[in-house]
Design a protein around this motif. Structure first.
Motif, PDB file in Angstrom:
ATOM      1  N   GLU B  49      36.891  51.666  36.848  1.00 64.46           N
ATOM      2  CA  GLU B  49      38.202  50.999  36.754  1.00 64.46           C
ATOM      3  C   GLU B  49      38.466  50.169  38.021  1.00 64.46           C
ATOM      4  O   GLU B  49      38.960  49.040  37.937  1.00 64.46           O
ATOM      5  CB  GLU B  49      39.275  52.073  36.557  1.00 64.46           C
ATOM      6  CG  GLU B  49      40.690  51.567  36.459  1.00 64.46           C
ATOM      7  CD  GLU B  49      40.988  50.771  35.201  1.00 64.46           C
ATOM      8  OE1 GLU B  49      40.090  50.653  34.339  1.00 64.46           O
ATOM      9  OE2 GLU B  49      42.099  50.249  35.097  1.00 64.46           O
ATOM     10  N   ARG B  52      36.496  47.057  37.803  1.00 63.36           N
ATOM     11  CA  ARG B  52      37.094  46.129  36.827  1.00 63.36           C
ATOM     12  C   ARG B  52      38.276  45.384  37.445  1.00 63.36           C
ATOM     13  O   ARG B  52      38.390  44.159  37.319  1.00 63.36           O
ATOM     14  CB  ARG B  52      37.575  46.901  35.594  1.00 63.36           C
ATOM     15  CG  ARG B  52      38.179  46.022  34.520  1.00 63.36           C
ATOM     16  CD  ARG B  52      38.898  46.823  33.463  1.00 63.36           C
ATOM     17  NE  ARG B  52      40.138  47.426  33.925  1.00 63.36           N
ATOM     18  CZ  ARG B  52      41.294  46.805  34.044  1.00 63.36           C
ATOM     19  NH1 ARG B  52      41.388  45.528  33.739  1.00 63.36           N
ATOM     20  NH2 ARG B  52      42.366  47.422  34.488  1.00 63.36           N
ATOM     21  N   TYR B  66      32.761  42.071  30.908  1.00 64.78           N
ATOM     22  CA  TYR B  66      32.308  43.094  29.972  1.00 64.78           C
ATOM     23  C   TYR B  66      31.869  44.304  30.783  1.00 64.78           C
ATOM     24  O   TYR B  66      31.103  44.155  31.730  1.00 64.78           O
ATOM     25  CB  TYR B  66      31.097  42.597  29.169  1.00 64.78           C
ATOM     26  CG  TYR B  66      31.361  41.353  28.353  1.00 64.78           C
ATOM     27  CD1 TYR B  66      31.754  41.440  27.024  1.00 64.78           C
ATOM     28  CD2 TYR B  66      31.212  40.086  28.905  1.00 64.78           C
ATOM     29  CE1 TYR B  66      31.983  40.300  26.273  1.00 64.78           C
ATOM     30  CE2 TYR B  66      31.445  38.937  28.160  1.00 64.78           C
ATOM     31  CZ  TYR B  66      31.832  39.055  26.842  1.00 64.78           C
ATOM     32  OH  TYR B  66      32.059  37.924  26.100  1.00 64.78           O
ATOM     33  N   ILE B  67      32.364  45.482  30.416  1.00 65.66           N
ATOM     34  CA  ILE B  67      31.933  46.719  31.081  1.00 65.66           C
ATOM     35  C   ILE B  67      30.850  47.316  30.203  1.00 65.66           C
ATOM     36  O   ILE B  67      31.084  47.592  29.033  1.00 65.66           O
ATOM     37  CB  ILE B  67      33.104  47.716  31.268  1.00 65.66           C
ATOM     38  CG1 ILE B  67      34.255  47.039  32.020  1.00 65.66           C
ATOM     39  CG2 ILE B  67      32.637  48.954  31.990  1.00 65.66           C
ATOM     40  CD1 ILE B  67      35.492  47.903  32.144  1.00 65.66           C
TER      41      ILE B  67
END
Lengths: 203, 138
Positions: B49, B52, B66-67
């Motif tokens: 997180e 991100r 994109y994770i």
């Protein structure tokens, strides 16, 4: 563009022999097709690296074999740094082949100026063409693309003699509105539900 | 909100051992650029997180992130000043198991220069060594 690959005949095959080859800076490979005998060869890694750099599809072999070949498959190491093995198919430059070609978007879309994001749904398409005239890439003009609009494979700029194999209705690129906040599908706090256990048991 | 599974078969998992390199999830698929792990390890859901947020704050709606990893593994711990024994601890956090070669994040809709800066910010959050990778063309 056709690269020239100097190949040497590989007499010893198998894991140990190919490992020794790779240590010596060579890449093992195999040539097959046209109903002829398979040929196990090795090429220098610098020439294979050049082939990768040029995105070459066809190669002119010299040395142990003097013919044209199409790169069918390249095996890579897990980190994607070195080529481990090359698969080549014998090809006549006039025969029709099916190959995967990258798509190159050009132009600045109108939707991007309006704040959207240009997203490529499909980076490569399958085409049928003669082995001697494989295009390096296929262009797609995205200049007129507005927010929420998309372009399909049918709108690709195909050179003469190149036929599209991919479904023409496939979306290649679209403009997406930027997302204000994230709406990931993560579970909300606490612990996840345990499958096969009732709610009371979980408490 | 950090990622975690919605439903699991078992609340606790064994620690396991990470062997070998990634043979799946080791190529850039969705975007044009990616960040690849060079080491094996666990990446906590909170770290994913944090990465991100670091990346999205930089691209600011210009590109799409994109994770590529998901924390499937629950890691337990025993509270401080607890005597040994009394069984396995309670789930503490969720982690993604990463092998050398795994693509962690991908980015599309930005220039290579922007992607490099973005991933450099993101890399500083990661507990494993990473490298910048491009999509491999056909």
């Amino acid at each position: 563009m056709t690269d020239v690959l100097h190949v040497e005949l590989r007499e010893q095959i198998g894991t140990a022999a190919t490992r020794r080859l790779r240590k010596a800076g060579k890449v093992p490979g195999v040539l097959y097709g046209h109903g002829e005998q398979n040929l196990h060869f090795s090429a220098t890694s610098s020439e294979v690296a050049a082939l990768v750099r040029h995105h070459g599809k066809t190669v002119q072999l010299s040395g142990a074999a003097n013919e044209h070949a199409l790169v069918n498959e390249m095996q890579w190491d897990p980190l994607g740094i070195d080529v481990l093995h090359l698969d080549l198919i014998r090809v006549n430059l006039k025969e029709m082949v099916e190959v995967t070609v990258p798509v190159r978007l050009h132009g600045e879309p109108q939707g991007v100026r309006e704040g959207g994001i240009l997203l490529e749904n499909l980076h490569e398409v399958d085409v049928r063409c003669s082995a001697g005239a494989i295009p390096e890439d296929l262009g797609l003009a995205v200049g007129g693309l507005k927010l929420g609009e998309s372009l399909t494979a049918a709108e690709l700029e195909l050179p003469e003699g190149v036929e599209l194999v991919t479904d023409p209705e496939t979306v290649i690129a679209h403009i997406e509105a930027p997302r204000a906040a994230r709406e990931e599908g993560a579970a909300e706090g606490g612990e996840p539900e345990v499958i096969g256990r009732s709610e009371e048991e979980q408490e | 909100m950090a990622l975690m599974p919605r439903r699991v078969k078992h609340r606790k998992s064994q620690r396991g051992r990470i062997k070998g390199s990634a043979t799946r999830g080791n190529t850039v698929v969705f975007g044009e650029f990616g960040i690849q792990s060079l080491e094996a390890g666990w990446i906590k859901a909170t770290t994913i997180e944090a990465g991100r947020i670091a990346a999205q704050q930089y691209v600011r709606g210009e590109g799409k992130l994109y994770i590529r990893i998901f924390p499937h593994k629950s890691v337990t711990s025993t509270p401080l000043e607890t005597r040994m024994g009394k069984g396995k601890g309670e789930p503490d956090f969720w982690a993604a198991t990463v092998k050398p070669g795994t693509i962690l994040y991908e980015l599309s809709g930005v220039t290579e220069q922007q992607a490099k800066v973005c991933f450099a910010r993101l890399a500083s959050k990661m507990p494993v060594k990473v490298r910048f990778v491009r999509r491999r063309t056909a």
